[in-house]
Design a protein around this motif. Structure first.
Motif, PDB file in Angstrom:
ATOM      1  N   UNK A  43       5.572  19.703   4.961  1.00  0.00           N
ATOM      2  CA  UNK A  43       6.998  19.650   4.631  1.00  0.00           C
ATOM      3  C   UNK A  43       7.437  20.953   3.960  1.00  0.00           C
ATOM      4  N   UNK A  44       6.613  21.458   3.036  1.00  0.00           N
ATOM      5  CA  UNK A  44       6.952  22.700   2.358  1.00  0.00           C
ATOM      6  C   UNK A  44       7.061  23.866   3.322  1.00  0.00           C
ATOM      7  N   UNK A  45       6.108  23.970   4.254  1.00  0.00           N
ATOM      8  CA  UNK A  45       6.132  25.050   5.243  1.00  0.00           C
ATOM      9  C   UNK A  45       7.381  24.942   6.116  1.00  0.00           C
ATOM     10  N   UNK A  46       7.697  23.738   6.568  1.00  0.00           N
ATOM     11  CA  UNK A  46       8.861  23.555   7.447  1.00  0.00           C
ATOM     12  C   UNK A  46      10.167  23.888   6.728  1.00  0.00           C
ATOM     13  N   UNK A  47      10.315  23.400   5.493  1.00  0.00           N
ATOM     14  CA  UNK A  47      11.564  23.640   4.761  1.00  0.00           C
ATOM     15  C   UNK A  47      11.731  25.108   4.389  1.00  0.00           C
ATOM     16  N   UNK A  48      10.665  25.734   3.883  1.00  0.00           N
ATOM     17  CA  UNK A  48      10.783  27.140   3.500  1.00  0.00           C
ATOM     18  C   UNK A  48      10.990  28.024   4.735  1.00  0.00           C
ATOM     19  N   UNK A  49      10.350  27.701   5.836  1.00  0.00           N
ATOM     20  CA  UNK A  49      10.543  28.471   7.070  1.00  0.00           C
ATOM     21  C   UNK A  49      11.983  28.364   7.545  1.00  0.00           C
ATOM     22  N   UNK A  50      12.521  27.144   7.477  1.00  0.00           N
ATOM     23  CA  UNK A  50      13.921  26.931   7.896  1.00  0.00           C
ATOM     24  C   UNK A  50      14.867  27.753   7.033  1.00  0.00           C
ATOM     25  N   UNK A  51      14.626  27.774   5.714  1.00  0.00           N
ATOM     26  CA  UNK A  51      15.480  28.545   4.812  1.00  0.00           C
ATOM     27  C   UNK A  51      15.338  30.040   5.072  1.00  0.00           C
ATOM     28  N   UNK A  52      14.129  30.509   5.365  1.00  0.00           N
ATOM     29  CA  UNK A  52      13.922  31.924   5.656  1.00  0.00           C
ATOM     30  C   UNK A  52      14.647  32.340   6.929  1.00  0.00           C
ATOM     31  N   UNK A  53      14.594  31.493   7.944  1.00  0.00           N
ATOM     32  CA  UNK A  53      15.265  31.811   9.205  1.00  0.00           C
ATOM     33  C   UNK A  53      16.780  31.849   9.012  1.00  0.00           C
ATOM     34  N   UNK A  54      17.306  30.916   8.247  1.00  0.00           N
ATOM     35  CA  UNK A  54      18.760  30.824   8.073  1.00  0.00           C
ATOM     36  C   UNK A  54      19.312  31.825   7.056  1.00  0.00           C
ATOM     37  N   UNK A  55      18.578  32.038   5.968  1.00  0.00           N
ATOM     38  CA  UNK A  55      19.153  32.810   4.863  1.00  0.00           C
ATOM     39  C   UNK A  55      18.287  33.976   4.397  1.00  0.00           C
ATOM     40  N   UNK A  56      17.142  34.190   5.008  1.00  0.00           N
ATOM     41  CA  UNK A  56      16.275  35.265   4.565  1.00  0.00           C
ATOM     42  C   UNK A  56      15.652  34.966   3.211  1.00  0.00           C
ATOM     43  N   UNK A  57      15.370  35.999   2.447  1.00  0.00           N
ATOM     44  CA  UNK A  57      14.694  35.827   1.160  1.00  0.00           C
ATOM     45  C   UNK A  57      15.643  35.474   0.021  1.00  0.00           C
ATOM     46  N   UNK A  58      16.942  35.541   0.256  1.00  0.00           N
ATOM     47  CA  UNK A  58      17.916  35.339  -0.824  1.00  0.00           C
ATOM     48  C   UNK A  58      17.717  34.036  -1.599  1.00  0.00           C
ATOM     49  N   UNK A  59      17.496  32.872  -0.936  1.00  0.00           N
ATOM     50  CA  UNK A  59      17.353  31.627  -1.702  1.00  0.00           C
ATOM     51  C   UNK A  59      16.117  31.602  -2.601  1.00  0.00           C
TER      52      UNK A  59
END
Length: 301
Positions: A43-59
């Motif tokens: 779950x952690x890998x999927x959520x962080x990957x999704x955030x990286x794809x959508x918003x990059x490192x900013x979040x």
């Protein structure tokens, strides 16, 4: 409410209520701590990957204080969930869900201990609710004292992690928080699960299809879809309505336990359910009226 809101609410009702069944099935042949570690790491890998794809490192530029807080709270929350994986080998899922439903009561206790002053109705509801927990602590034929105490400790850890989340600096984005916590807790649980597997097989070929499907259900439906629905609800629906999941989930778990696992609904469980769910309803209703901008306690299993 709109049809979309009803769909999201019922998704949280059913999916989070059914995670107790998923935990039971996953833990039948997969070492329980390892199972929890695989779930939350994925779950952690999927959520962080999704955030990286959508918003990059900013979040993820959250600063060291928030990073420490999110990891600490994640270890508490995910450690609490891991205890459920172990406990459900010794406790029926309906009973586990009812004891875990005491999380809002523990939150009132923590607030009182740290100098906050909950309303009298909240304190009375909390005291009444712990009477229900005490009713459930009496072991039965298919219940061990150790298993029951594990669930109590799980609820206590989850409540403490939730309480700290409201006091410590945390990331603003809920998905970022969930992703980082999943990685922190999951990556710790995997080696711990390997160390304490007590001779159980690490080979996926030895894990039953039923256990693998239970684990997959927890990852996809319990965490990804259920959590997404919850995050949408808290920003679009009155919080008093969202909070009702806290006392609907145990009913779903009890029902699934009876229908699928053929668990027996004893007078003890029925009495404890009536007391705990009534008290949780009183506490949540009162707390939401006093703190209308506060999110309901997160009780995702």
């Amino acid at each position: 409410m709109t049809p979309r809101a009803w769909l999201a609410l019922w998704a949280v009702y059913i999916l989070w209520g059914s995670t107790y069944l998923g935990i039971e099935l996953a833990g039948e042949t997969i070492p329980p701590l390892l199972s929890a570690g695989i779930r939350f790491t994925t779950v952690g890998v999927l959520l962080t990957s999704w955030m990286l794809v959508r918003h990059g490192l900013a979040p993820f530029r959250i600063g060291w204080p928030a990073a420490g807080s999110v990891v600490l709270c994640g270890l508490l929350l995910i450690g609490a969930n891991a205890l459920l994986f172990v406990a459900e080998r010794r406790v029926p899922i309906g009973l586990a869900a009812l004891i875990f439903a005491s999380v809002p009561l523990w939150l009132v206790v923590f607030r009182s201990v740290t100098g906050d002053r909950p309303a009298g109705a909240s304190l009375a509801g909390t005291a009444f609710g712990f009477i229900g927990v005490a009713v459930l602590l009496r072991p039965g034929a298919d219940v061990t004292v150790t298993g029951v105490l594990m669930v109590v400790c799980s609820a206590l850890m989850w409540a403490f992690g939730t309480f700290l989340s409201s006091k410590l600096p945390m990331p603003r984005d809920a998905v970022t928080t969930a992703g980082v916590q999943g990685l922190a807790g999951g990556l710790l649980l995997i080696p711990v699960g390997l160390m304490f597997a007590d001779g159980e097989s690490f080979n996926p070929a030895d894990w039953s299809t039923r256990s693998l499907l239970g684990l997959l259900y927890l990852i996809v439906f319990g965490s990804i879809i259920g959590y997404t629905a919850y995050v949408w609800l808290v920003t679009n629906v009155p919080l008093g309505t969202v909070a009702t999941y806290a006392y609907v989930n145990p009913i779903v778990a009890i029902t699934l336990g009876v229908i699928i696992l053929h668990e027996v609904l004893t007078w003890q469980i029925a009495a404890g359910a009536a007391v705990i769910l009534t008290s949780v309803a009183v506490v949540i209703r009162n707390e939401m009226s006093r703190r209308p901008d506060e999110k309901p306690p997160l009780i995702e299993t």
